[in-house]
Design a protein around this motif. Structure first.
Motif, PDB file in Angstrom:
ATOM      1  N   MET A 196       0.806  -1.219   0.000  1.00 35.46           N
ATOM      2  CA  MET A 196       0.000   0.000   0.000  1.00 35.46           C
ATOM      3  C   MET A 196       0.845   1.278   0.000  1.00 35.46           C
ATOM      4  O   MET A 196       0.600   2.181  -0.807  1.00 35.46           O
ATOM      5  CB  MET A 196      -0.986  -0.004   1.170  1.00 35.46           C
ATOM      6  CG  MET A 196      -2.161  -0.945   0.987  1.00 35.46           C
ATOM      7  SD  MET A 196      -3.401  -0.776   2.299  1.00 35.46           S
ATOM      8  CE  MET A 196      -3.930   0.907   2.056  1.00 35.46           C
ATOM      9  N   PRO A 197       1.852   1.402   0.885  1.00 35.86           N
ATOM     10  CA  PRO A 197       2.689   2.607   0.829  1.00 35.86           C
ATOM     11  C   PRO A 197       3.412   2.774  -0.506  1.00 35.86           C
ATOM     12  O   PRO A 197       3.545   3.903  -0.999  1.00 35.86           O
ATOM     13  CB  PRO A 197       3.678   2.398   1.981  1.00 35.86           C
ATOM     14  CG  PRO A 197       3.007   1.464   2.908  1.00 35.86           C
ATOM     15  CD  PRO A 197       2.202   0.547   2.042  1.00 35.86           C
ATOM     16  N   VAL A 198       3.873   1.668  -1.077  1.00 36.91           N
ATOM     17  CA  VAL A 198       4.564   1.754  -2.364  1.00 36.91           C
ATOM     18  C   VAL A 198       3.605   2.217  -3.458  1.00 36.91           C
ATOM     19  O   VAL A 198       3.941   3.076  -4.283  1.00 36.91           O
ATOM     20  CB  VAL A 198       5.217   0.404  -2.731  1.00 36.91           C
ATOM     21  CG1 VAL A 198       5.663   0.387  -4.195  1.00 36.91           C
ATOM     22  CG2 VAL A 198       6.414   0.137  -1.825  1.00 36.91           C
ATOM     23  N   GLN A 199       2.380   1.679  -3.469  1.00 40.12           N
ATOM     24  CA  GLN A 199       1.419   2.096  -4.486  1.00 40.12           C
ATOM     25  C   GLN A 199       1.057   3.565  -4.336  1.00 40.12           C
ATOM     26  O   GLN A 199       0.936   4.294  -5.324  1.00 40.12           O
ATOM     27  CB  GLN A 199       0.152   1.239  -4.399  1.00 40.12           C
ATOM     28  CG  GLN A 199      -0.841   1.500  -5.524  1.00 40.12           C
ATOM     29  CD  GLN A 199      -0.244   1.275  -6.890  1.00 40.12           C
ATOM     30  OE1 GLN A 199       0.310   0.216  -7.179  1.00 40.12           O
ATOM     31  NE2 GLN A 199      -0.317   2.290  -7.765  1.00 40.12           N
ATOM     32  N   GLU A 200       0.892   4.034  -3.087  1.00 41.78           N
ATOM     33  CA  GLU A 200       0.612   5.457  -2.869  1.00 41.78           C
ATOM     34  C   GLU A 200       1.782   6.319  -3.322  1.00 41.78           C
ATOM     35  O   GLU A 200       1.593   7.426  -3.824  1.00 41.78           O
ATOM     36  CB  GLU A 200       0.291   5.722  -1.392  1.00 41.78           C
ATOM     37  CG  GLU A 200      -1.115   5.347  -0.999  1.00 41.78           C
ATOM     38  CD  GLU A 200      -1.636   6.134   0.193  1.00 41.78           C
ATOM     39  OE1 GLU A 200      -1.103   7.230   0.468  1.00 41.78           O
ATOM     40  OE2 GLU A 200      -2.586   5.657   0.847  1.00 41.78           O
ATOM     41  N   THR A 201       2.991   5.815  -3.147  1.00 44.29           N
ATOM     42  CA  THR A 201       4.171   6.542  -3.607  1.00 44.29           C
ATOM     43  C   THR A 201       4.169   6.669  -5.123  1.00 44.29           C
ATOM     44  O   THR A 201       4.422   7.749  -5.670  1.00 44.29           O
ATOM     45  CB  THR A 201       5.454   5.823  -3.138  1.00 44.29           C
ATOM     46  OG1 THR A 201       5.484   5.825  -1.710  1.00 44.29           O
ATOM     47  CG2 THR A 201       6.702   6.511  -3.666  1.00 44.29           C
ATOM     48  N   ARG A 287      10.628  -3.309  -3.848  1.00 43.54           N
ATOM     49  CA  ARG A 287      11.862  -2.580  -4.164  1.00 43.54           C
ATOM     50  C   ARG A 287      12.013  -2.441  -5.683  1.00 43.54           C
ATOM     51  O   ARG A 287      12.462  -1.391  -6.172  1.00 43.54           O
ATOM     52  CB  ARG A 287      13.061  -3.309  -3.556  1.00 43.54           C
ATOM     53  CG  ARG A 287      14.349  -2.499  -3.621  1.00 43.54           C
ATOM     54  CD  ARG A 287      15.484  -3.240  -2.937  1.00 43.54           C
ATOM     55  NE  ARG A 287      15.468  -3.066  -1.484  1.00 43.54           N
ATOM     56  CZ  ARG A 287      15.208  -4.035  -0.616  1.00 43.54           C
ATOM     57  NH1 ARG A 287      14.888  -5.251  -1.044  1.00 43.54           N
ATOM     58  NH2 ARG A 287      15.244  -3.801   0.684  1.00 43.54           N
ATOM     59  N   ALA A 288      11.619  -3.479  -6.420  1.00 42.39           N
ATOM     60  CA  ALA A 288      11.697  -3.425  -7.882  1.00 42.39           C
ATOM     61  C   ALA A 288      10.735  -2.373  -8.444  1.00 42.39           C
ATOM     62  O   ALA A 288      11.071  -1.648  -9.382  1.00 42.39           O
ATOM     63  CB  ALA A 288      11.388  -4.801  -8.478  1.00 42.39           C
ATOM     64  N   VAL A 289       9.531  -2.276  -7.839  1.00 46.28           N
ATOM     65  CA  VAL A 289       8.565  -1.258  -8.271  1.00 46.28           C
ATOM     66  C   VAL A 289       9.140   0.141  -8.066  1.00 46.28           C
ATOM     67  O   VAL A 289       9.039   1.017  -8.948  1.00 46.28           O
ATOM     68  CB  VAL A 289       7.236  -1.406  -7.486  1.00 46.28           C
ATOM     69  CG1 VAL A 289       6.304  -0.230  -7.785  1.00 46.28           C
ATOM     70  CG2 VAL A 289       6.552  -2.724  -7.839  1.00 46.28           C
ATOM     71  N   LEU A 290       9.759   0.369  -6.927  1.00 39.62           N
ATOM     72  CA  LEU A 290      10.344   1.681  -6.637  1.00 39.62           C
ATOM     73  C   LEU A 290      11.526   1.976  -7.546  1.00 39.62           C
ATOM     74  O   LEU A 290      11.704   3.114  -8.003  1.00 39.62           O
ATOM     75  CB  LEU A 290      10.779   1.740  -5.168  1.00 39.62           C
ATOM     76  CG  LEU A 290       9.651   1.651  -4.137  1.00 39.62           C
ATOM     77  CD1 LEU A 290      10.228   1.546  -2.726  1.00 39.62           C
ATOM     78  CD2 LEU A 290       8.726   2.858  -4.235  1.00 39.62           C
ATOM     79  N   THR A 291      12.323   0.968  -7.838  1.00 37.71           N
ATOM     80  CA  THR A 291      13.468   1.152  -8.727  1.00 37.71           C
ATOM     81  C   THR A 291      13.010   1.574 -10.118  1.00 37.71           C
ATOM     82  O   THR A 291      13.654   2.408 -10.778  1.00 37.71           O
ATOM     83  CB  THR A 291      14.298  -0.137  -8.810  1.00 37.71           C
ATOM     84  OG1 THR A 291      14.759  -0.481  -7.498  1.00 37.71           O
ATOM     85  CG2 THR A 291      15.500   0.032  -9.726  1.00 37.71           C
ATOM     86  N   ASP A 292      11.872   1.025 -10.568  1.00 34.12           N
ATOM     87  CA  ASP A 292      11.346   1.351 -11.902  1.00 34.12           C
ATOM     88  C   ASP A 292      10.917   2.803 -12.032  1.00 34.12           C
ATOM     89  O   ASP A 292      10.706   3.292 -13.144  1.00 34.12           O
ATOM     90  CB  ASP A 292      10.163   0.434 -12.240  1.00 34.12           C
ATOM     91  CG  ASP A 292      10.604  -0.987 -12.563  1.00 34.12           C
ATOM     92  OD1 ASP A 292      11.811  -1.187 -12.803  1.00 34.12           O
ATOM     93  OD2 ASP A 292       9.739  -1.896 -12.544  1.00 34.12           O
ATOM     94  N   LEU A 293      10.776   3.517 -10.916  1.00 32.05           N
ATOM     95  CA  LEU A 293      10.401   4.930 -10.973  1.00 32.05           C
ATOM     96  C   LEU A 293      11.531   5.789 -11.542  1.00 32.05           C
ATOM     97  O   LEU A 293      11.307   6.925 -11.966  1.00 32.05           O
ATOM     98  CB  LEU A 293      10.024   5.441  -9.585  1.00 32.05           C
ATOM     99  CG  LEU A 293       8.730   4.887  -8.981  1.00 32.05           C
ATOM    100  CD1 LEU A 293       8.618   5.288  -7.510  1.00 32.05           C
ATOM    101  CD2 LEU A 293       7.520   5.386  -9.760  1.00 32.05           C
ATOM    102  N   GLY A 294      12.737   5.258 -11.538  1.00 31.99           N
ATOM    103  CA  GLY A 294      13.862   5.990 -12.107  1.00 31.99           C
ATOM    104  C   GLY A 294      14.341   7.154 -11.269  1.00 31.99           C
ATOM    105  O   GLY A 294      14.928   8.108 -11.801  1.00 31.99           O
ATOM    106  N   LEU A 295      14.104   7.097  -9.966  1.00 32.46           N
ATOM    107  CA  LEU A 295      14.518   8.163  -9.048  1.00 32.46           C
ATOM    108  C   LEU A 295      15.591   7.644  -8.101  1.00 32.46           C
ATOM    109  O   LEU A 295      15.676   6.436  -7.861  1.00 32.46           O
ATOM    110  CB  LEU A 295      13.320   8.652  -8.235  1.00 32.46           C
ATOM    111  CG  LEU A 295      12.181   9.299  -9.007  1.00 32.46           C
ATOM    112  CD1 LEU A 295      10.969   9.495  -8.099  1.00 32.46           C
ATOM    113  CD2 LEU A 295      12.615  10.647  -9.590  1.00 32.46           C
ATOM    114  N   PRO A 296      16.413   8.538  -7.539  1.00 31.66           N
ATOM    115  CA  PRO A 296      17.364   8.098  -6.511  1.00 31.66           C
ATOM    116  C   PRO A 296      16.619   7.416  -5.377  1.00 31.66           C
ATOM    117  O   PRO A 296      15.598   7.920  -4.898  1.00 31.66           O
ATOM    118  CB  PRO A 296      18.020   9.413  -6.054  1.00 31.66           C
ATOM    119  CG  PRO A 296      17.862  10.342  -7.216  1.00 31.66           C
ATOM    120  CD  PRO A 296      16.549   9.989  -7.840  1.00 31.66           C
TER     121      PRO A 296
END
Length: 325
Positions: A196-201, A287-296
């Motif tokens: 949930m926090p990752v999706q909101e991010t 972590r893979a979902v967040l990495t795909d955002l292309g941000l530090p």
């Protein structure tokens, strides 16, 4: 680094803690940072173990290397009084309006104006200079509203468009937006390695980008230490039960006899391994979902002893080591 650092995140992710640690990290080596709170929760005062913050800039911490952290809890009613004095020179008349309840009325019925006041105060601190023409603060860190409200909160120009086409309020909103949509600003998202926090991010970053607001970094908070890696988890499941019982016995956990303590420990340990493997897989996916955002992407550890002032300094050091300042 941008001079205005805005920190948002889903409730429960520790965004206030991260904002405070970020201010400490940025103030290191003689810098000066202002930590701004806009939600009236007095979370900053609790973290720094000090009394409730008044509507004034107050030094609350000294960072490593002699830097200073100041804090400000912005009160929208008092900010509106400042605004009325600045543009209309109302003085005591403004205070009389407050006693009559007019200030509270104005900030309640016109939330767009309220956000202009809150963001405007932070932007004023960003632009403020001393008599020698130097910036009073090297950095301003804002503990902002949560992810679901952050884009609307920062996009104040659109919020007041229907309220004021011209005049001081309109001009103030325009001045605020020039700062918020410039390289001077970066909006960071705090999250956990949970769905949930990752999706909101992800949703929050999409909204920020759609509004042309400058997205900064993603900070994963409260990351639990890795106990076993993937190969070790596979090995735990592949090992025969008798071998596990023998290893436990060799470690001094019960004798080697059949039905002994070592053998009885095998099932609970394998169950724990299963639970850890499930969490390990979930965290890897997020972590893979967040990495795909292309941000530090930065990760801060879960502090086993809980959060206190020492822990705050520990997180600040971690941020510096990860190159965030």
């Amino acid at each position: 680094m941008s001079r205005l650092q805005v920190v948002s995140g889903k409730g429960g992710t520790g965004k206030t803690t991260v904002a405070a640690a970020l201010a400490l990290a940025l103030a290191t080596e003689g810098k000066r940072a202002l930590l701004v709170e806009v939600e009236g929760r007095q979370g900053i005062a609790q973290l720094f173990e000090t009394e409730a913050l008044p509507y004034e800039e107050r030094k609350i911490a000294v960072a490593p290397g002699g830097g200073e952290v100041y804090a400000l809890a912005i009160d929208p009613e008092l900010a509106l009084l400042d605004y009325l004095q600045m543009f209309y020179k109302l003085g005591s008349a403004g205070r009389a309006l407050k006693k009559l309840g007019a200030i509270d009325f104005a900030t309640t019925i016109a939330p767009g104006v309220r956000d202009v006041l809150l963001t405007g105060k932070a932007c004023e601190a960003v632009r403020r200079k001393d008599r020698n023409g130097r910036f009073v603060y090297d950095y301003v860190v804002m503990d902002a509203p949560p992810t679901g409200r952050i884009t609307r909160f920062l996009n104040v120009n659109d919020e007041v468009a229907g309220l004021a086409k011209i005049g001081p309020i309109h001009n103030q909103a325009q001045a605020v937006m020039r700062v918020l949509k410039s390289p001077e600003t970066a909006v960071h998202m705090v999250t956990l390695l949970e769905e949930m926090p990752v999706q909101e991010t992800v949703d929050g970053i999409t909204e920020l980008r759609g509004a042309n607001l400058p997205v900064g970094r993603v900070i994963v908070n409260m990351v639990r230490p890795a106990v076993l890696d993937e190969s070790e988890l596979d090995l735990a499941h592949a090992a025969p039960r008798t071998a596990l019982a023998k290893a436990l016995s060799g470690a001094g956990l019960g004798g080697a006899r059949r039905g002994g303590l070592a053998e009885r420990l095998v099932d609970p340990l394998l169950q724990q391994a299963d639970e850890y493997a499930e969490r390990f897989a979930l965290e890897r996916e997020q972590r893979a979902v967040l990495t795909d955002l292309g941000l530090p992407l930065h990760e801060l550890p879960l502090l086993a002893e809980g959060m206190d002032l020492a822990g705050l300094y520990e997180l600040a050091t971690e941020l510096r080591q990860q190159g965030i300042s």
